[in-house]
Design a protein around this motif. Sequence first.
Motif, PDB file in Angstrom:
ATOM      1  N   VAL A 240       0.869  -1.176   0.000  1.00 45.45           N
ATOM      2  CA  VAL A 240       0.000   0.000   0.000  1.00 45.45           C
ATOM      3  C   VAL A 240       0.904   1.223   0.000  1.00 45.45           C
ATOM      4  CG1 VAL A 240      -1.702   1.330   1.298  1.00 45.45           C
ATOM      5  CG2 VAL A 240      -1.878  -1.170   1.192  1.00 45.45           C
TER       6      VAL A 240
ATOM      7  N   ARG B 250       1.980  -3.592  -9.501  1.00 50.34           N
ATOM      8  CA  ARG B 250       2.050  -2.523 -10.517  1.00 50.34           C
ATOM      9  C   ARG B 250       2.116  -3.112 -11.921  1.00 50.34           C
ATOM     10  NH1 ARG B 250       2.101   2.521  -8.760  1.00 50.34           N
ATOM     11  NH2 ARG B 250       3.091   3.058  -6.777  1.00 50.34           N
TER      12      ARG B 250
ATOM     13  N   ILE C  14      -1.423  -4.063 -12.800  1.00 50.39           N
ATOM     14  CA  ILE C  14      -2.231  -2.880 -13.111  1.00 50.39           C
ATOM     15  C   ILE C  14      -1.934  -2.401 -14.535  1.00 50.39           C
ATOM     16  CG2 ILE C  14      -2.561  -0.444 -12.543  1.00 50.39           C
ATOM     17  CD1 ILE C  14      -2.096  -1.259  -9.577  1.00 50.39           C
TER      18      ILE C  14
ATOM     19  N   ARG D 244      -9.815  -3.153  -2.541  1.00 51.49           N
ATOM     20  CA  ARG D 244     -10.510  -2.128  -3.333  1.00 51.49           C
ATOM     21  C   ARG D 244      -9.762  -1.771  -4.607  1.00 51.49           C
ATOM     22  NH1 ARG D 244      -9.684   3.388  -2.864  1.00 51.49           N
ATOM     23  NH2 ARG D 244      -8.487   3.030  -0.940  1.00 51.49           N
ATOM     24  N   LEU D 245      -8.438  -1.811  -4.571  1.00 54.47           N
ATOM     25  CA  LEU D 245      -7.644  -1.247  -5.663  1.00 54.47           C
ATOM     26  C   LEU D 245      -7.017  -2.277  -6.596  1.00 54.47           C
ATOM     27  CD1 LEU D 245      -5.837   1.591  -3.662  1.00 54.47           C
ATOM     28  CD2 LEU D 245      -7.726   1.846  -5.280  1.00 54.47           C
TER      29      LEU D 245
ATOM     30  N   THR E  88      -2.374   4.344  -3.248  1.00 50.53           N
ATOM     31  CA  THR E  88      -2.283   3.480  -4.412  1.00 50.53           C
ATOM     32  C   THR E  88      -1.671   2.138  -3.993  1.00 50.53           C
ATOM     33  OG1 THR E  88      -0.091   4.306  -5.027  1.00 50.53           O
ATOM     34  CG2 THR E  88      -2.001   5.472  -5.932  1.00 50.53           C
ATOM     35  N   LEU E  89      -1.567   1.241  -4.942  1.00 50.17           N
ATOM     36  CA  LEU E  89      -0.914  -0.047  -4.694  1.00 50.17           C
ATOM     37  C   LEU E  89       0.430  -0.092  -5.402  1.00 50.17           C
ATOM     38  CD1 LEU E  89      -3.816  -2.642  -5.005  1.00 50.17           C
ATOM     39  CD2 LEU E  89      -3.045  -1.358  -2.991  1.00 50.17           C
TER      40      LEU E  89
ATOM     41  N   ASP F 233      -0.883   7.500 -13.366  1.00 53.17           N
ATOM     42  CA  ASP F 233      -1.848   6.450 -13.032  1.00 53.17           C
ATOM     43  C   ASP F 233      -3.082   6.556 -13.924  1.00 53.17           C
ATOM     44  OD1 ASP F 233      -0.522   5.122 -10.912  1.00 53.17           O
ATOM     45  OD2 ASP F 233      -1.031   6.757  -9.556  1.00 53.17           O
TER      46      ASP F 233
ATOM     47  N   HIS G  69      -7.679  -1.530   1.478  1.00 52.08           N
ATOM     48  CA  HIS G  69      -7.109  -0.767   0.355  1.00 52.08           C
ATOM     49  C   HIS G  69      -6.751  -1.719  -0.790  1.00 52.08           C
ATOM     50  CE1 HIS G  69      -7.003   2.913   2.603  1.00 52.08           C
ATOM     51  NE2 HIS G  69      -6.077   2.492   3.453  1.00 52.08           N
TER      52      HIS G  69
END
Length: 403
Positions: free
Chosen positions: A13, A93, A96, A118-119, A86-87, A328, A115
């Motif tokens: 996180v 990453r 993502i 959710r992300l 963010t993560l 992002d 977190h």
Amino acid sequence: MNDSLVLGLGGTVDYEIVWDSAVLEGLVREYDIRAAELSTAVAVSTERDLVVTLLAFVRDGVGGERFVVSSEIVETFAARFTRAITLGGTCVRAAIAMRALGVVCTLHLVSIDDHVRRLLPEGCAYMCSAEQDTTDPHLIVQFAEGVRVQAGDIDLRSPHPNRIIYANDPPNRELVISDELGPALRRASVFMVAGFNVIQDEEVLEDRLARIRTDIAELPAGALVFYEDSGFHVPGLNLRVRDRLVDVIDVFSMNEDELQAYVERPVDLLDADDVLRALDELAAIVPASTTVVHTKYWSLARGVRADEVRAGLVGGITMASTRYVVGDGFTADDYARVATLPVHPGGARVAETLESAGPRGGAVPALVCVPALVLDVDLPTTVGLGDTFVGGFIAALARGGLA
């Protein structure tokens, strides 16, 4: 869900703060910090220490990763700024970045909280070795070229944009491996490994490396093992990883900082002869089947699978460049637009020279080099570029059918 792509070993996180010189200038005055104290070598035991090291990084225009004695220091400092949650972590990453192109994967995590739930990117499955929720945030400080801090006898401007990471993350230091990993790898075509750099205990590292070797043995024939190197918190432990895993890694990947750390000298990245000498030196230290080096000017692959992964190099460069320019939340359209940017002329010269340096096969390993792109942006995103390169590399191979 795509269970053929498995990425590990741990996520984070992140608290990404918005740069504010006025806040830092206030802290310089509050803590009576002097220019002569600024050093990146100071142990971060207090918020004052954090400011002392941060300003030294900014003064020199360099990035880095530093250990702090407690997460409370991160919480206190981050609360002074506007921030985004963010993560991070290489595997997350990368996932993502891949999701922006519609490529999903299965993640191995060592910590979890709301977190993270959710992300995490939509469509990505995960396994986690944690037995309970914890939050140990990583502080991410990005700064642009030319940012100024002026207070007391301190007056500095950053010569280059960069980023610094501060963290105290017990789950990632322990890096417990889930019992679900081995069975998941039986269906995988790619296994991406990263995260050993945070471990500080030699016995813990040895145990985790033995466990990963066992899990890698579960992969089907023809699967690709991709290892992303990083700056190790305990110098020398990177060589332990090399010794235990180099024979089971198909692609051993690193950035320009790690290349120079291995060869123990600066490398002129725009001098093809110096780069080739460095690659020969690296091969003697890290005898990997295929080595990938990604830099701001070019990315290359050298070794057995070099010709196979050219598309991965292009994808990695394009994906990292997209993050650098857009930040992002970039999209497939952003990726396609950035892919049309002109190539870096210096990088193109190096790539051409390296690829024509000698015959393929025999004693001379295959070498493929792709130039980076010209990126002209006032407020670049400098965090997570290596992770995003990995995501672009794996996504390109997956979309091309190699992985």
